[in-house]
Design an enzyme around this catalytic site. Structure first.
Site, PDB file in Angstrom:
ATOM      1  N   TYR A  53       0.844  -1.198   0.000  1.00 53.02           N
ATOM      2  CA  TYR A  53       0.000   0.000   0.000  1.00 53.02           C
ATOM      3  C   TYR A  53       0.878   1.246   0.000  1.00 53.02           C
ATOM      4  O   TYR A  53       1.628   1.497   0.952  1.00 53.02           O
ATOM      5  CB  TYR A  53      -0.922   0.026   1.212  1.00 53.02           C
ATOM      6  CG  TYR A  53      -1.978  -1.056   1.238  1.00 53.02           C
ATOM      7  CD1 TYR A  53      -2.271  -1.829   0.114  1.00 53.02           C
ATOM      8  CD2 TYR A  53      -2.701  -1.324   2.401  1.00 53.02           C
ATOM      9  CE1 TYR A  53      -3.233  -2.823   0.154  1.00 53.02           C
ATOM     10  CE2 TYR A  53      -3.675  -2.306   2.444  1.00 53.02           C
ATOM     11  CZ  TYR A  53      -3.935  -3.057   1.315  1.00 53.02           C
ATOM     12  OH  TYR A  53      -4.896  -4.038   1.365  1.00 53.02           O
ATOM     13  N   PRO A 208     -16.183  -3.962   1.100  1.00 51.00           N
ATOM     14  CA  PRO A 208     -17.544  -4.275   1.549  1.00 51.00           C
ATOM     15  C   PRO A 208     -18.623  -3.440   0.869  1.00 51.00           C
ATOM     16  O   PRO A 208     -19.797  -3.834   0.861  1.00 51.00           O
ATOM     17  CB  PRO A 208     -17.490  -3.992   3.048  1.00 51.00           C
ATOM     18  CG  PRO A 208     -16.428  -2.955   3.190  1.00 51.00           C
ATOM     19  CD  PRO A 208     -15.382  -3.358   2.183  1.00 51.00           C
ATOM     20  N   LEU A 214     -22.301   0.280  -3.407  1.00 53.78           N
ATOM     21  CA  LEU A 214     -23.328  -0.011  -2.403  1.00 53.78           C
ATOM     22  C   LEU A 214     -23.586   1.145  -1.445  1.00 53.78           C
ATOM     23  O   LEU A 214     -24.414   1.043  -0.551  1.00 53.78           O
ATOM     24  CB  LEU A 214     -22.944  -1.274  -1.629  1.00 53.78           C
ATOM     25  CG  LEU A 214     -22.982  -2.551  -2.474  1.00 53.78           C
ATOM     26  CD1 LEU A 214     -22.309  -3.705  -1.758  1.00 53.78           C
ATOM     27  CD2 LEU A 214     -24.431  -2.915  -2.824  1.00 53.78           C
ATOM     28  N   LYS A 217     -23.869   6.016  -4.385  1.00 54.17           N
ATOM     29  CA  LYS A 217     -23.349   7.240  -5.003  1.00 54.17           C
ATOM     30  C   LYS A 217     -23.379   7.222  -6.528  1.00 54.17           C
ATOM     31  O   LYS A 217     -23.243   8.264  -7.158  1.00 54.17           O
ATOM     32  CB  LYS A 217     -21.924   7.507  -4.524  1.00 54.17           C
ATOM     33  CG  LYS A 217     -20.901   6.494  -4.987  1.00 54.17           C
ATOM     34  CD  LYS A 217     -19.479   6.892  -4.567  1.00 54.17           C
ATOM     35  CE  LYS A 217     -19.319   6.878  -3.073  1.00 54.17           C
ATOM     36  NZ  LYS A 217     -17.905   7.109  -2.670  1.00 54.17           N
TER      37      LYS A 217
END
Length: 343
Positions: A53, A208, A214, A217
């Site tokens: 990351y 998730p 979900l 938007k």
């Protein structure tokens, strides 16, 4: 927040984990630090990061926060991952003892800790013998560099093979699996989740909210724009706008989530997160947020309990597609289940 066991281990974590993939990339260090403050203040105790990351920057940001918050650091469970490239050489990637040895030491240094609570293999490595990886992980538990280990993005057969190879050799067993899982991506229910449940492995779902889908938007036939993940890159991997927009199931799921959210007067994101946290085998849901406002909204799901009727509606409208063989209603596995259920 409530507490749950980290898979079959004795470690205790909260049902929502703070994912840090955005740290050092989409969220600067000041914002990242504030989100860690907010998360811990809300009762959270589980951070998830990875060496890849932001090329190590995420781990460094978490490490500086841990050093500056020693009291809180004693209570936080730290998870990171190794496997993907951290250099240009042929041995700067994979699950070999050589690469993982260096990757683990580098993660310990960046995180400024003596032991990593949960060290995860970020993906399967077809080149490295699995026993080599498992022996390294067992050695790392025994020498105190890690407390537990797990996997990410493994298939069902890969997970099962690893679990039984560890058992056969007397190695420390894995405790978690980190897969993509949400109301739009449920195919792991065919093989991966049964394999995890059979082994007693805890799930740590990533994405998730399906890359923001979900949260409500995005709109049908309206290509995303602005400061959102798909607004910045509509062709973002498996979350790409075009393919998902073309699936009627996508909008049926989003509509059902929105209906329940509207009736309750809360956000679609909270409904989606609560459904996932309530699924069997799920230990902790990894929140991938970029702002404090997003985090505050997501964390409100911790106090939300969906009714059986709400869960049933969401589960039905989002059920994964199955071919007739071997998973579908006419498939042999379904017929066997009916026979066994009648015994």
């Amino acid at each position: 927040m409530e507490y749950r066991k980290l898979g079959p281990s004795g470690a205790i974590v909260t049902p929502y984990c703070l994912g840090t993939m955005t740290f050092g990339a989409e969220s600067d260090e000041a914002t990242s630090g504030q989100m860690m403050d907010d998360y811990v203040a809300a009762g959270g105790n589980f951070f998830d990061t990875a060496d890849v990351y932001s090329a190590g920057t995420s781990e460094e940001i978490v490490g500086r926060w841990l050093k500056a918050h020693k009291a809180e650091a004693q209570q936080v469970v730290i998870a990171t991952k190794g496997r993907f490239p951290m250099g240009k050489g042929p041995n700067d990637i994979g699950l070999s003892r050589r690469h993982l040895g260096r990757a683990l030491d580098d993660s310990l240094r960046r995180l400024q800790v003596e032991q990593i609570d949960l060290y995860q293999m970020h993906a399967w490595d077809a080149l490295t013998p699995l026993e080599e990886t498992l022996r390294f992980l067992d050695d790392s538990v025994r020498n105190g560099k890690i407390a537990y280990y797990g996997f990410s993005n493994f298939l069902g057969w890969q997970l099962t093979k690893a679990v039984w190879m560890a058992k056969a050799n007397g190695y420390t067993a894995p405790v978690t699996l980190q897969p993509q899982y949400n109301l739009l991506v449920r195919d792991i229910e065919h093989e991966v989740i049964p394999a995890a449940q059979d082994a007693g492995i805890g799930l740590l779902p990533w994405s998730p909210l399906g890359g923001g889908w979900l949260s409500g938007k995005y709109k049908r036939d309206e290509t995303p724009t602005g400061a959102t993940r798909l607004g910045e890159n509509p062709n973002r991997g498996s979350e790409s706008y075009g393919p998902r927009n073309a699936q009627e199931r996508t909008w049926q799921v989003i509509e059902a989530v929105a209906d329940i959210a509207k009736a309750r007067g809360i956000s679609s994101a909270q409904i989606s997160l609560a459904w996932l946290a309530a699924q069997p085998a799920v230990t902790s849901v990894i929140l991938g947020v970029r702002t404090r406002d997003q985090l505050a909204d997501n964390l409100a799901a911790a106090s939300l309990v969906l009714t059986p009727e709400e869960i049933a509606r969401l589960s039905e409208v989002s059920k994964p597609q199955m071919s007739d063989y071997p998973y579908g209603t006419g498939g042999i596995n379904q017929r066997h289940r009916k026979i066994e259920g009648g015994r």
